[in-house]
Design a protein around this motif. Sequence first.
Motif: not given
Length: 160
Positions: A42-47, A52-56
């Motif tokens: 979802d973070g990728m799609r939304q840019g 994105v970072a908080s998933a890692f």
Amino acid sequence: MTYIAKSVWAVLLSVTLTAAAQAQDIKNESKKVQAVIKQLFDGMRQGNPDMVASAFHENATLQTTFTHRKTGKPVLHNGGAYTKFVESIKKKKPEDTYDERISKYVVQIDDNLASVWTPYQFYLNGKLRHCGVNNFQLFKSEKGWKIISIIDTRRRKKCK
């Protein structure tokens, strides 16, 4: 009912209830693991690089495998730390849409380790670019489930 029959019945009931509770726990954890992966895409799609970072996990790494177009030889590419990937999301053009579509999740969990297999198709601005399979490793930290490793296959042919 005899004492032995009652005892057997009580043991069977206890085992059944314990197994049902454990199955429910695994189902709940599986949903939490999938939610982290969904957050990434979802973070990728939304840019959204923060999403994105908080998933890692802070020590996460990325790798990809593919067959070299010219030589036909297998290649293992080390993408390095997840932070490079997050930077690529920050730098993408606002008009570009990264859309990785997952067809299913195969989740296995033991204690604080999860392994997830996800066939995917990757679309750039609505056009299919490549497909393959992601293999995620997640760690359940004090902050919840976090991706510690992603390795994927990548091909341009035989995408369904």
